[in-house]
Design a protein around this motif. Sequence first.
Motif, short mmCIF file in Angstrom:
data_model
loop_
_atom_site.label_atom_id
_atom_site.label_comp_id
_atom_site.label_asym_id
_atom_site.label_seq_id
_atom_site.Cartn_x
_atom_site.Cartn_y
_atom_site.Cartn_z
N ARG A 1 57.43 1.58 34.77
CA ARG A 1 58.31 2.60 35.57
C ARG A 1 59.16 1.86 36.58
O ARG A 1 60.19 2.26 37.04
N VAL A 2 58.64 1.01 37.41
CA VAL A 2 59.27 0.26 38.46
C VAL A 2 60.47 -0.39 37.93
O VAL A 2 61.55 -0.39 38.50
N PHE A 3 60.29 -1.05 36.97
CA PHE A 3 61.31 -1.95 36.31
C PHE A 3 62.44 -1.09 35.94
O PHE A 3 63.57 -1.52 35.85
N ASP A 4 61.99 -0.03 35.10
CA ASP A 4 62.97 0.99 34.44
C ASP A 4 63.74 1.65 35.86
O ASP A 4 65.05 1.70 35.88
N ALA A 5 63.27 1.82 37.10
CA ALA A 5 63.98 2.43 38.24
C ALA A 5 64.92 1.37 38.80
O ALA A 5 65.84 1.54 39.33
N MET A 6 64.46 0.11 38.80
CA MET A 6 65.19 -0.91 39.23
C MET A 6 66.35 -1.11 38.60
O MET A 6 67.57 -1.59 39.14
N VAL A 7 66.40 -1.43 37.29
CA VAL A 7 67.56 -1.64 36.32
C VAL A 7 67.63 -0.34 35.26
O VAL A 7 67.30 -0.52 34.23
N PRO A 8 68.13 0.95 35.95
CA PRO A 8 68.28 2.02 35.19
C PRO A 8 69.34 1.86 33.99
O PRO A 8 69.17 2.58 32.92
N TRP A 9 70.15 1.16 34.04
CA TRP A 9 71.28 1.03 33.05
C TRP A 9 70.75 0.31 31.89
O TRP A 9 71.50 0.40 30.60
N LEU A 10 69.77 -0.24 31.73
CA LEU A 10 69.10 -0.84 30.54
C LEU A 10 68.44 0.06 29.68
O LEU A 10 68.23 -0.25 28.65
N LYS A 11 68.20 1.29 30.34
CA LYS A 11 67.60 2.52 29.63
C LYS A 11 66.43 1.98 28.78
O LYS A 11 66.22 2.37 27.52
N ILE A 12 65.30 1.45 29.60
CA ILE A 12 64.05 1.04 28.92
C ILE A 12 63.18 2.30 28.77
O ILE A 12 62.93 2.89 29.87
N PRO A 13 62.78 2.55 27.73
CA PRO A 13 61.73 3.60 27.68
C PRO A 13 60.51 3.52 28.48
O PRO A 13 59.42 3.03 27.66
N SER A 14 60.16 3.58 29.56
CA SER A 14 59.01 3.25 30.55
C SER A 14 58.16 4.30 30.07
O SER A 14 58.34 5.27 29.75
N PHE A 15 56.89 4.02 30.44
CA PHE A 15 55.61 4.79 30.00
C PHE A 15 55.28 5.73 31.24
O PHE A 15 55.29 5.37 32.38
N PRO A 16 55.49 7.07 30.74
CA PRO A 16 54.96 8.02 31.96
C PRO A 16 53.67 8.04 32.52
O PRO A 16 52.75 7.35 31.89
N ASN A 17 53.43 8.51 33.50
CA ASN A 17 52.11 8.52 34.40
C ASN A 17 51.43 9.50 33.75
O ASN A 17 51.43 10.88 33.92
N VAL A 18 50.31 9.17 33.12
CA VAL A 18 49.51 9.95 32.19
C VAL A 18 48.06 10.01 32.86
O VAL A 18 46.91 10.51 32.28
N PHE A 19 47.87 9.15 34.07
CA PHE A 19 46.69 9.04 34.90
C PHE A 19 46.52 9.97 35.82
O PHE A 19 45.54 10.17 36.40
N GLU A 20 47.61 11.07 35.73
CA GLU A 20 47.42 12.18 36.85
C GLU A 20 47.64 13.37 36.04
O GLU A 20 48.25 13.33 34.87
N ASN A 21 47.24 14.57 36.34
CA ASN A 21 47.61 15.68 35.56
C ASN A 21 48.83 15.91 34.99
O ASN A 21 49.83 15.84 35.65
N PHE A 22 48.94 16.05 33.71
CA PHE A 22 50.31 16.24 33.10
C PHE A 22 50.09 17.28 32.03
O PHE A 22 49.00 17.62 31.38
N GLY A 23 51.30 17.96 31.65
CA GLY A 23 51.32 18.73 30.50
C GLY A 23 52.13 18.26 29.70
O GLY A 23 52.72 17.23 29.63
#
Length: 411
Positions: free
Chosen positions: A289-311
Amino acid sequence: MTFQKIAAETYLPSPPAEGPPVVVVRKYDEVRDKAAVEELERRCEVGQPGKPSLVTDLMGDPIARVRNFMSHIMLVAEYGDGNEIVGVIRGCIKTVTNGKKMSSTQLPVYVKLAYILGLRVSSTHRRLGIATKLVQELENWCKQNGAEYAYMATECNNKPSLNLFTQKCNYVKFRNPTVLVQPVHLHSKPLPLDIIIVRIPPQLAELVYRNVFSTSEFFPKDIDRLLSNKLNLGTFMALPKKSLSNWNPKTRELPSSFAILSIWDTKEVYRLQVKGVSVLTHAVCLGTRVFDAMVPWLKIPSFPNVFENFGFYFLYGLHMEGKDGPRLMKSLCKFAHNMARNDAGCRVLVAEVGQMDPVREAIPHWKKFSWDEDVWCIKRFGEVNENCHDWYKSSVSSSSSSVIFVDPRDL
């Protein structure tokens, strides 16, 4: 008195055995039981010891998971003189197709089916027969309310649950659908310019679904109630742009090539959380997620944060036809992903389909986070008509039906 109340009140608990009762199963009472049930649910993690587990955090009323069905109930088990709640189970009754048609009218054959879910027993009170007693009492309610069958679903590696239902309660393994999971990342997925996606109203969606799922299994007779539910975010159809001008929904004729699905929002009922993973796994997922935020133009499919409550959004009613069907379905799934990325509480998309359903190959998913085999077990109550008996026998002759309609209310 509403139908819901009538259905719940026809539950007659079995008389207690002679002597002081050790375990008492009774109907859930929201005022006196809500806090205790919520605490029990929090303590009962889903998973295997020593491995990552999935924790369910119910939102609001614990009975909300079955409240969307007209006929439903929730039972709790009390243990000892202190009346400590150590177990819980939920059930509902619905009318669904069994995949066959009546020879005389060619109309779908419907059966009255009970669904058992949410069985939890405190880890400190297992091996006392509490789970068995909960299932038996729920089955009594099912039979009292006219159910011809009962079924349950679990993961293929959940041996305690499978042993309970197949060895102690006489259920048989019936179907093995596939669960497909797609993480939602930061970037919008581009849609093909030659494809158009339209939202269709519930009335039209009902007509389409009754047409395309008439020979499927588990298609609910009250599909209209499902599509009008507040948790349903809409039904969407993908079409080639060139065919849109030739399709007139008023004629009830389906286009030669199309894909359709509906989207269900789970966040109002419960949220999930992954626990028990290593520090390294946490770091790797955070790093994407950090790498994706730093270079968003690469559009890397980062893994979402599932270690906190999510739907998550559940995709159901997935169907495609025509030579462009797979491409249209993939576009619909991209569209659903783009909807989900705008919802801060949604981290993944989930779909469940039959292993032999052609639509399976067109649904984007990450293999590492999907699983090939869920297990549905079924049990027949007493003597039923010949068509229903044929459906039950098909559990032996066919290990997997080609098309299964997965009702999002069953989650």
